[in-house]
Write an enzyme that holds these catalytic residues in place. Structure first.
Site, PDB file in Angstrom:
ATOM      1  N   SER A  84      48.360  36.257  41.343  1.00  0.00           N
ATOM      2  CA  SER A  84      47.530  37.416  41.045  1.00  0.00           C
ATOM      3  C   SER A  84      48.408  38.661  40.860  1.00  0.00           C
ATOM      4  O   SER A  84      49.256  38.691  39.976  1.00  0.00           O
ATOM      5  CB  SER A  84      46.496  37.594  42.164  1.00  0.00           C
ATOM      6  OG  SER A  84      45.459  38.454  41.780  1.00  0.00           O
ATOM      7  N   ASP A 209      37.919  30.915  37.443  1.00  0.00           N
ATOM      8  CA  ASP A 209      38.411  32.197  37.957  1.00  0.00           C
ATOM      9  C   ASP A 209      37.549  33.357  37.458  1.00  0.00           C
ATOM     10  O   ASP A 209      37.368  33.538  36.256  1.00  0.00           O
ATOM     11  CB  ASP A 209      39.861  32.394  37.505  1.00  0.00           C
ATOM     12  CG  ASP A 209      40.578  33.494  38.262  1.00  0.00           C
ATOM     13  OD1 ASP A 209      39.915  34.370  38.839  1.00  0.00           O
ATOM     14  OD2 ASP A 209      41.824  33.477  38.272  1.00  0.00           O
ATOM     15  N   HIS A 237      40.244  31.398  41.809  1.00  0.00           N
ATOM     16  CA  HIS A 237      41.394  32.310  41.766  1.00  0.00           C
ATOM     17  C   HIS A 237      42.546  31.882  42.678  1.00  0.00           C
ATOM     18  O   HIS A 237      43.625  32.481  42.614  1.00  0.00           O
ATOM     19  CB  HIS A 237      40.928  33.725  42.136  1.00  0.00           C
ATOM     20  CG  HIS A 237      41.912  34.797  41.822  1.00  0.00           C
ATOM     21  ND1 HIS A 237      42.335  35.090  40.532  1.00  0.00           N
ATOM     22  CD2 HIS A 237      42.584  35.669  42.624  1.00  0.00           C
ATOM     23  CE1 HIS A 237      43.196  36.084  40.553  1.00  0.00           C
ATOM     24  NE2 HIS A 237      43.376  36.455  41.813  1.00  0.00           N
TER      25      HIS A 237
END
Length: 263
Positions: A84, A209, A237
């Protein structure tokens, strides 16, 4: 003078440096480490202001400055693996410090997280809301963010519990650090700069996601055609949590294809 970042290292072999995402800390990687440390040197790092590096303060909380501090702490060429926001930082390391990069792996990440100029991403209003919530209740904001990260996962409750139990081993970062690091997701755009990356580059995505739309995959395919991508069909995610075994197989196979043991 800025303090040097603390890192944790275990195992021997090709160095793998793991960088965590927004609001969390390096403990999220713990479930993967035991499997990897028999074949690699596994290095984890907390971002400035987080967990073991909670006392590290930056004059400017920027991708460039954080990339500088991490490479200084690691001190040698390595494969950088970022999740991320950590993927953005790992990408910045690849751009700013190519001689210290063996390879790059981004997990559920994007060179630009916010939807703008026909780029698919998170609506700016969503991140603006997180800024507002941080001012009122940081713990609740992190909790809500965890729910978004796991949304779509076939075992959402277990994923949230796993991540929460891991990261709560450490004190939470300050509201200011959370606000500053959230701004990195809001403002960063590396979509042009990542074209310069010429080392092995693997991009991992969760098909479900809610933070990185699947349209990002084809856009980055066009920008960095020499990179490889892999999609976890049932993941959201955090595929390294929800699909740990598959994640480790994909990662180790890619490393085996691109690097010798004595790299």
């Amino acid at each position: 003078m800025t303090q040097k970042l603390k890192i944790a290292s275990t195992g021997q072999g090709t160095p793998l440096v793991f960088i965590h995402g927004w609001g969390l800390n390096s403990a999220v990687w713990q479930p993967c480490l035991a499997n990897l440390q028999t074949d690699f040197e596994v290095i984890t790092v907390d971002l400035p202001g987080f967990a073991t590096n909670n006392s590290v303060q930056l004059a400017e909380y920027s991708l460039v400055e954080i990339a500088e501090l991490i490479t200084l702490a690691v001190g040698k060429p390595a494969i950088y693996i970022g999740w991320s926001l950590g993927g953005l930082i790992a990408s910045q390391i690849a751009i700013s410090h190519p001689k210290l990069l063996l390879g790059l792996v981004t997990v559920a990440s994007s060179p630009q997280f916010v939807e703008r100029d026909n780029w698919p991403g998170i609506k700016a209003s969503v991140l603006a809301l997180f800024h507002q919530q941080l001012a009122q209740d940081t713990t609740k904001t992190i909790s809500n963010f965890l729910k978004i990260q796991a949304m779509g996962s076939p075992h959402i409750r277990q994923d949230i519990k796993t991540i929460r139990d891991l990261v709560m081993q450490y004190a939470q970062p300050s509201r200011q650090v959370l606000d500053d690091s959230l701004s990195l997701l809001e403002t960063s755009n590396l979509s042009e700069q990542i074209q310069s990356i010429d080392k092995p580059f693997l991009r991992l995505y969760g098909k479900l996601d809610g933070l990185v739309p699947k349209q990002v995959i084809s856009r980055v395919d066009e920008i960095v055609p020499n990179s490889q991508s892999y999609i976890f069909e049932q993941a959201s995610h955090a595929p390294f949590i929800s699909h740990q075994s598959e994640f480790l197989v994909v990662l180790k196979n890619w490393i085996a294809q691109n690097f010798t043991k004595n790299t």
